[in-house]
Design an enzyme around this catalytic site. Sequence first.
Site, short mmCIF file in Angstrom:
data_model
loop_
_atom_site.label_atom_id
_atom_site.label_comp_id
_atom_site.label_asym_id
_atom_site.label_seq_id
_atom_site.Cartn_x
_atom_site.Cartn_y
_atom_site.Cartn_z
N ASP A 11 0.85 -1.19 0.00
CA ASP A 11 0.00 0.00 0.00
C ASP A 11 0.89 1.24 0.00
OD1 ASP A 11 -1.99 1.86 0.24
OD2 ASP A 11 -2.55 1.35 2.30
N GLU B 218 -2.59 2.20 -8.64
CA GLU B 218 -3.32 3.08 -9.56
C GLU B 218 -4.81 2.77 -9.49
OE1 GLU B 218 -3.54 5.91 -11.11
OE2 GLU B 218 -2.17 5.60 -12.79
#
Length: 568
Positions: free
Chosen positions: A525, A534
């Site tokens: 993360d 994305e």
Amino acid sequence: MDIKKLPSRTTIVMENFQLHFGMLVFAVAMIWKATVVETKDGGKEFIAENMPWDADIANNDNLEIEFNGRMSGDSVPSCTATVEGVNGGGSQSQNTEHTPTPTHPSIGGTQIQLVTSNIGGSATKYDYAKALELSILFYNAQRSGRLPANNSIPWRGDSAVNDSDDGHDLSGGWYDAGDHVKFNLPMAMSTHILLWGFIKFQDAYKQAGQTNMMCDMIKWPLDYFLKCWIPDAQSYYVQVGDGGADHSYWGRPENMNMNRPAFKVTASNPGSDVAGDTASAFAAGYIVFKTICGDVPYANKLLEASKSIYEFAKNHQGIYSQSVPQAATFYGSTGFKDELSLAAAWLYKATDEERYLNDAKQFHEAGIPWALSWDDKKIAAILLLYEITQDNSYRNDVMTFVRSYKPGGGVNYTPCGLAFRDQWGANRYAANAAFIAVMAAAEGIEQSDFVTWALTQINYILGDNKYHISYEIGFGSKYPEHPHHRGSSCPITTTECNAGDPGPNPNLLKGALVGGPDNQDNYDDRRGDYVKNEVACDYNAGFQGALAGLVHFAITHDLPAAPASKCG
């Protein structure tokens, strides 16, 4: 439950907030502002913890806790609610007996409203309706232009309101991903897929209470496409913003002031792929606004636009990214026959004119597609042709495609069970295939088998993975906090921000589906990892449609039991 009109500042600690039903309830699957932590008595009692941010309630504040239970049969069960810790101690309860009428008894100076209702349907492991609702919010967060009065994203404001070319207004539409370019090819694909799922699974949107929200959300890109298409000039704007310049800017779209050039396709510089995709979106939009959203004049406007831009795409054939090289690095197309076949099929559905069906068959390309994606619509065209014709050759191709994604079919799998077609947007490809599976199941193709497989993929995304997190932001209690998204990552109180800031994004990008793990289920993360973190319009499209399909099959009592997670 609505706890309101507190006489003074009061702490509500729901460590033992309990729902006890008079009959078996398979799941309290849709619960907001609380988390189910334990199930007792074989599925009659559920214990939930209150969210910490709702613990301290001021005078005259409201605390609403909504929940839905799923069960078999048509009877509405009685329900007892017990709240621990009201005004600092004791437990109080309120009973309802088979009645939809709210009651307001006083409990320790606190009023409680509890309504039980029966939605029927199959049990679900995850709250697919809530995930669908969140996905709609993601698209609203992607809006460009002057935002409406009912803007549902508090951290978004007007942006790029001056997008234009030689005085022609090009404001509106969706930003593509974490950036601020408007690419019509993936935007049109996303719009069409979302509309298709809306048409097929209207009951799911109604059940989730999202029909009006969906009508509002999906009109935004359609309005923009109508601006982009100029039939008299035989030109269609397909991109606003320069990808290179845009990607060098990390900031909120509201603070963006760079030059934003516009690019178009014309009769002499054609783009049959992007124009065809837009024709599909217009035709599907016609059906939606005529039959679901109740705006016939707007629907007719979309149909006329679909017809004219389809003729433009058909009569001036070519690949758009060859005509607009500025798009090639980001969304370079490999062909256009799939988009023309799909557009013609949609126009046949909208008009019943045989010439469109003939075109759809003529442009259809044989072979089993690699994926459903912004570049490849073959499987969508095949499935729509089967829906129209009931021809077994199309049915067989649909079956072969879905089976190619199932274990042993050729697509690789992560150890925890995600169909791993590609590292770029791994979740996206799995969700798109799951969408085709539930759409095929709705047409009577291998229903139980295909829906069961779709469950494995959507459940993986929502929590059946190595980290037991939801890859959809805002779903559940554990999800990515650092999506690669400029607007989400930049505080609204400043005109500057840093992509490398280690803290969580200050603005919650609800509903966004991040790219996902690598082929070994590993996920980081980290905002700088744009492969895994994305987000994009096309990432959510098939995902949202698959969610709607699972809600539909739950409503109709046809949702199979959730397959066991491969990661415990």
